[in-house]
Design an enzyme around this catalytic site. Sequence first.
Site, PDB file in Angstrom:
ATOM      1  N   GLU A 299       5.315 -13.072  -2.863  1.00  0.00           N
ATOM      2  CA  GLU A 299       5.334 -12.682  -4.276  1.00  0.00           C
ATOM      3  C   GLU A 299       5.875 -13.834  -5.134  1.00  0.00           C
ATOM      4  O   GLU A 299       6.908 -14.426  -4.822  1.00  0.00           O
ATOM      5  CB  GLU A 299       6.224 -11.452  -4.445  1.00  0.00           C
ATOM      6  N   LYS A 361      -0.234  -6.399 -10.509  1.00  0.00           N
ATOM      7  CA  LYS A 361       0.602  -5.299 -10.031  1.00  0.00           C
ATOM      8  C   LYS A 361       0.580  -4.145 -11.018  1.00  0.00           C
ATOM      9  O   LYS A 361       0.760  -4.331 -12.219  1.00  0.00           O
ATOM     10  CB  LYS A 361       2.040  -5.791  -9.830  1.00  0.00           C
ATOM     11  N   CYS A 414       5.240  -6.240  -3.656  1.00  0.00           N
ATOM     12  CA  CYS A 414       6.605  -5.742  -3.505  1.00  0.00           C
ATOM     13  C   CYS A 414       6.610  -4.248  -3.198  1.00  0.00           C
ATOM     14  O   CYS A 414       5.995  -3.804  -2.241  1.00  0.00           O
ATOM     15  CB  CYS A 414       7.441  -6.082  -4.733  1.00  0.00           C
TER      16      CYS A 414
END
Length: 539
Positions: A299, A361, A414
């Site tokens: 990430e 995301k 994540c």
Amino acid sequence: MANSILRTLAQIEVMQRIQVSASWLRALRGRNRLLVAAGLGAVSVLAFAPFYLWPIFFLTFPALAWLIDGTGSVRRPWIEAAQIGWAFGFGYFFVGFHWVGFAFVVDAETHGWLLPFVAIGFPSGLALFMAAATGIARLRWSNGPWRLFVLAATISSAEWLRGHVLTGLPWNLPGYIWGGIDAMFQSVSIFGIYGLSSITVLIALLPAALIGGEGKRAGLSWPGVAIGLTLLALFVFGWIRLPKDASPSFDAVALRIVQPNIPQGEKWKPELLRRNWQLLVDLTRRPGLETRTHVIWTEAAPPFLLLSEPAGRAVVGNILPDQTSLLTGTVRSDDGEGTRRFFNSMAAVSGTGRVLAIYDKSHLVPFGEYLPFLWALEPLGITKLTGGSGGYTQGAGVRTIDIPRTPSFGPLICYEVIFPGKVVERGRRPEWLVTMTDDSWFGPWTGPYQHLGIAKIRAAEEGLAIVRAANTGVSAVIDPYGRVTTSLELGVAGIVDSPLPKPLKSTLFALTGDLVFGLMLIGIAGVGCFFSRSASEDG
């Protein structure tokens, strides 16, 4: 004959000790009762990763039930039961989520003053779910064993709500205590982690059936038998489901996961950006790169906006073989719609430096990646943990991505991996999942291992391999049964070279979601309420 007598005496002694403990817990009042409840919740966390001391649940949850038994003499017992549940939940979440505090000391000058408020406020809020569960259960309480079914149903419902309310936080669900035994969590392929959690809570509560709600021995032997049979059934199902050999792999895919192990406090310091970038490049270039078809970074791995820096993509093109693709997390900016927006993204880049695909995301972390109620909180000096005002922009949702010479995949960034049933695009099932994370936010101990354990069970739920790239670890390849096939330990810099396991056929959970869990919950609640009512009428 003598041995039989000794066994009988030992059983009597054990029952006497259980009865004494139950009576002591029932007799507690006021502050002492709440302190004990909080301690029980705190100790329960040892059942999760990295310890996996799951038998602790079979001590702490019956004790919780006996504490609730002790509320029968007050006018409004459900209020005291809710207080007990809140205290239990506070201890459970205070210890289980202690790693959240590490995020507030990364930039202590800016966010450190918030740590005391977070340390108390965060578990206090989450504990309200347990308070609701115990308070509502007390409304249907009885003296017999069926009260435990009611409590299991309300706790299971509360855990499902915790995973959905206010964007949800389904972390350390009870079913995750089985993450250390691969065979024990294979049933999530049928009813998911919420279903496994409901079974876990119910059987963990059953020892409390040995002592009735009034403190008398119930004279029952079935709780032990039920616990043993349930655990055996879960294990046997998993043992049958798990193949003895390794999962088959794609012939034309060879992965390299890069774990740079850059401390969060050093990642974005201007004087260290060049060093951090060079470390990422040097690890990627390690011998054997020419045999790899896919390189996976973590990430926000590049210490700059990769998609806005042609020079950075040129470096990628120079170090990668032409037929090798890079999948990397990166911060992305977009100047459209009149304002500059930022995204926490995944980019697929070819060996020639061409951008092949982008994923933004979609499930952002409140207070970490965006600031709720920005208009009210920012004037108070409260900012999101990732720095700057405002926050990241939410993406459109999880999706399946197709790029050349790559089995279709679903990217997750994540903590997107922690949401059961929300990791795969509806109607377009990928052939594998890749999750990129920076677990340096989660501290150096339990948080990263809990995150890894969640990913294992998500793989088993969906029947899909999960490839996990984590900045500080644990980077791993997880097969579609939830088994870690290869990994790089926490807190080291290095690479993981691995094949990519093939997917299984869609699991029942992947097809039906929480349907089976919902039916299970109705059954547990129905049994508890019906027999509790019958017992009350008979009494």
